[in-house]
Write an enzyme that holds these catalytic residues in place. Structure first.
Site, PDB file in Angstrom:
ATOM      1  N   LEU A  20       0.815  -1.214   0.000  1.00  0.00           N
ATOM      2  CA  LEU A  20       0.000   0.000   0.000  1.00  0.00           C
ATOM      3  C   LEU A  20       0.854   1.272   0.000  1.00  0.00           C
ATOM      4  O   LEU A  20       0.573   2.226  -0.732  1.00  0.00           O
ATOM      5  CB  LEU A  20      -0.920  -0.012   1.232  1.00  0.00           C
ATOM      6  N   TYR A 163      -1.503  -7.548  17.119  1.00  0.00           N
ATOM      7  CA  TYR A 163      -1.802  -6.655  15.993  1.00  0.00           C
ATOM      8  C   TYR A 163      -3.089  -5.860  16.266  1.00  0.00           C
ATOM      9  O   TYR A 163      -3.152  -4.649  16.023  1.00  0.00           O
ATOM     10  CB  TYR A 163      -1.942  -7.533  14.744  1.00  0.00           C
ATOM     11  N   LYS A 167      -3.350  -1.907  16.533  1.00  0.00           N
ATOM     12  CA  LYS A 167      -4.143  -1.195  15.521  1.00  0.00           C
ATOM     13  C   LYS A 167      -5.263  -0.367  16.138  1.00  0.00           C
ATOM     14  O   LYS A 167      -5.573   0.723  15.639  1.00  0.00           O
ATOM     15  CB  LYS A 167      -4.702  -2.189  14.499  1.00  0.00           C
TER      16      LYS A 167
HETATM   17  P1  NAI Z   1       3.421  -4.685   3.327  1.00  0.00           P
HETATM   18  O1  NAI Z   1       4.100  -5.718   4.146  1.00  0.00           O
HETATM   19  O2  NAI Z   1       3.467  -4.813   1.852  1.00  0.00           O
HETATM   20  O3  NAI Z   1       3.945  -3.224   3.698  1.00  0.00           O
HETATM   21  C1  NAI Z   1       4.411  -2.863   4.964  1.00  0.00           C
HETATM   22  C2  NAI Z   1       5.768  -2.198   4.782  1.00  0.00           C
HETATM   23  O4  NAI Z   1       6.223  -1.714   6.047  1.00  0.00           O
HETATM   24  C3  NAI Z   1       6.841  -3.156   4.255  1.00  0.00           C
HETATM   25  O5  NAI Z   1       7.400  -2.648   3.055  1.00  0.00           O
HETATM   26  C4  NAI Z   1       7.837  -3.215   5.381  1.00  0.00           C
HETATM   27  O6  NAI Z   1       9.185  -3.393   4.955  1.00  0.00           O
HETATM   28  C5  NAI Z   1       7.613  -1.900   6.096  1.00  0.00           C
HETATM   29  N1  NAI Z   1       8.080  -1.928   7.475  1.00  0.00           N
HETATM   30  C6  NAI Z   1       7.934  -2.921   8.389  1.00  0.00           C
HETATM   31  N2  NAI Z   1       8.493  -2.576   9.548  1.00  0.00           N
HETATM   32  C7  NAI Z   1       9.009  -1.326   9.391  1.00  0.00           C
HETATM   33  C8  NAI Z   1       9.686  -0.434  10.242  1.00  0.00           C
HETATM   34  N3  NAI Z   1       9.983  -0.769  11.515  1.00  0.00           N
HETATM   35  N4  NAI Z   1      10.048   0.769   9.771  1.00  0.00           N
HETATM   36  C9  NAI Z   1       9.786   1.119   8.476  1.00  0.00           C
HETATM   37  N5  NAI Z   1       9.157   0.286   7.608  1.00  0.00           N
HETATM   38  C10 NAI Z   1       8.761  -0.917   8.069  1.00  0.00           C
HETATM   39  O7  NAI Z   1       1.910  -4.660   3.833  1.00  0.00           O
HETATM   40  P2  NAI Z   1       0.652  -3.763   3.397  1.00  0.00           P
HETATM   41  O8  NAI Z   1      -0.477  -4.686   3.230  1.00  0.00           O
HETATM   42  O9  NAI Z   1       0.996  -2.830   2.322  1.00  0.00           O
HETATM   43  O10 NAI Z   1       0.368  -2.983   4.765  1.00  0.00           O
HETATM   44  C11 NAI Z   1       0.431  -1.579   4.920  1.00  0.00           C
HETATM   45  C12 NAI Z   1      -0.319  -1.189   6.179  1.00  0.00           C
HETATM   46  O11 NAI Z   1      -1.707  -1.498   6.022  1.00  0.00           O
HETATM   47  C13 NAI Z   1       0.131  -1.923   7.434  1.00  0.00           C
HETATM   48  O12 NAI Z   1       0.104  -1.025   8.531  1.00  0.00           O
HETATM   49  C14 NAI Z   1      -0.925  -2.982   7.620  1.00  0.00           C
HETATM   50  O13 NAI Z   1      -1.044  -3.414   8.944  1.00  0.00           O
HETATM   51  C15 NAI Z   1      -2.149  -2.252   7.127  1.00  0.00           C
HETATM   52  N6  NAI Z   1      -3.239  -3.120   6.718  1.00  0.00           N
HETATM   53  C16 NAI Z   1      -3.165  -3.813   5.545  1.00  0.00           C
HETATM   54  C17 NAI Z   1      -4.217  -4.626   5.172  1.00  0.00           C
HETATM   55  C18 NAI Z   1      -4.247  -5.296   3.866  1.00  0.00           C
HETATM   56  O14 NAI Z   1      -5.291  -5.875   3.512  1.00  0.00           O
HETATM   57  N7  NAI Z   1      -3.165  -5.290   3.095  1.00  0.00           N
HETATM   58  C19 NAI Z   1      -5.368  -4.845   6.059  1.00  0.00           C
HETATM   59  C20 NAI Z   1      -5.382  -4.010   7.239  1.00  0.00           C
HETATM   60  C21 NAI Z   1      -4.323  -3.202   7.551  1.00  0.00           C
END
Ligand code: NAI
Length: 302
Positions: A20, A163, A167
């Site tokens: 995202l 989580y 959240k």
């Molecule tokens: P993703 O895993 O593709 O992206 C998360 C990014 O955060 C990764 O690129 C990762 O390297 C980075 N990251 C992790 N720890 C970090 C840190 N300490 N400092 C800096 N960067 C860090 O996952 P996605 O799905 O794009 O998730 C984005 C957000 O949306 C997250 O907060 C997730 O919990 C939330 N979310 C996503 C959902 C979905 O359906 N994809 C559902 C509900 C929430």
């Protein structure tokens, strides 16, 4: 509606090396924002780190004619990320707290590390970046902040106690800051997205994951980050073309007189009424929420 653009604005997107966050960065940059693409570049469970993820997205933005700078810090070091924005672009207007990891495991098997790491990256990370950005946004009387919650936090989910706690904590942080930012034109909103990403590829069927594009989420995030957006303190579920505000609904409930003792049996007798959501009210503030109790309390003095 005039075009929504971000010319002259600087945005931090955390966790923007993929999923995202990458999509938000590309959209904002394509509309004139200078973007700090932050990503620690580790695995989905928070292990390891690499500069490749953030750098790749910066390269993509630059190849498309946009302006971006990479940042490789953990969100726990939020002040460093804000420093990157100021060093690279001299200002900061937009913060999208998006970075996240997962350590899904049932509560009885959850280790202290599983708990601390997830609370750390999500809740402490969102705090740390926002805390460092806040004085800048206050001083210039302008800011747009997007916090990222999850349906797992809003409704609870098996195997995600760490989580879900983080959240819903983030949602609370966003709602409180919406009040505190009001006088300084700092709008703070919260999203609960759903999209295919490496985070969801283990739980969603491949076909769903492939087609549930982050591009369906990004337009709401861009709107919430824009000057045009005057709303604050909203929680929005977003994904697959659906955009929908979420509010708490309080049942009319049971109000018992304070003139006599109130017993556990009174509660049991009124259980159906207490739980009946028919005619419920959506309280918009702590003040509104406390009116019902204060009204009954005031009846004591009469
Ligand atoms: P993703 O895993 O593709 O992206 C998360 C990014 O955060 C990764 O690129 C990762 O390297 C980075 N990251 C992790 N720890 C970090 C840190 N300490 N400092 C800096 N960067 C860090 O996952 P996605 O799905 O794009 O998730 C984005 C957000 O949306 C997250 O907060 C997730 O919990 C939330 N979310 C996503 C959902 C979905 O359906 N994809 C559902 C509900 C929430």
């Amino acid at each position: 509606m005039a075009d929504i653009r971000f010319d002259g604005k600087v945005a931090i997107v955390t966790g923007a090396g993929g999923g995202l966050g990458r999509t938000y960065s590309l959209l904002l940059a394509s509309r004139g924002a200078k973007v700090v693409v932050n990503d620690l570049g580790g695995a989905f469970n928070g292990e390891g780190s690499s500069q490749a993820a953030a750098q790749k997205v910066v390269d993509e933005i630059k190849a498309a004619g946009g302006v971006a700078a990479p940042d490789y810090h953990s969100v726990i070091d939020g002040a460093q990320i804000v420093k990157t924005a100021i060093d690279a672009f001299g200002r900061l207007d937009i913060v999208i707290n998006n970075a996240g990891i997962l350590r899904d495991v049932s509560f009885h098997k959850m280790t202290e590390d599983d708990w601390q790491k997830v609370i750390g990256v999500h809740l402490q990370g969102s705090y740390a970046v926002t805390k460092a950005a806040w004085p800048i946004l206050r001083d210039q009387s302008y800011g747009r902040i997007v916090m990222t919650t999850s349906a797992a936090g809003l409704y609870g989910n098996f195997g995600q106690a760490n989580y879900a706690a983080a959240k819903l904590g983030i949602a609370g942080l966003g709602l409180a800051l919406a009040w505190e930012g009001e006088k300084r034109n700092i709008k703070v909103n919260v999203i609960a997205p759903i999209a295919g990403s490496r985070m969801t590829e283990t739980v969603l069927p491949k076909e769903v994951c492939d087609n549930l594009k982050p591009e369906y989420v990004a337009p709401l995030v861009a709107y919430l980050c824009s000057e045009q957006c005057q709303s604050t303190g909203g929680i929005y579920e977003v994904g697959a073309g659906v955009f929908s505000r979420v509010r708490w609904l309080r049942a009319p409930g049971a109000t018992l007189p304070l003139t006599g003792p109130i017993t556990p049996e009174n509660v049991a007798d009124n259980w159906a009424k207490i739980n009946d959501m028919t005619g419920g009210a959506m309280c918009g503030s702590l003040h509104e929420s406390s009116m019902l109790t204060m009204k009954n309390f005031a009846s004591l003095k009469k």
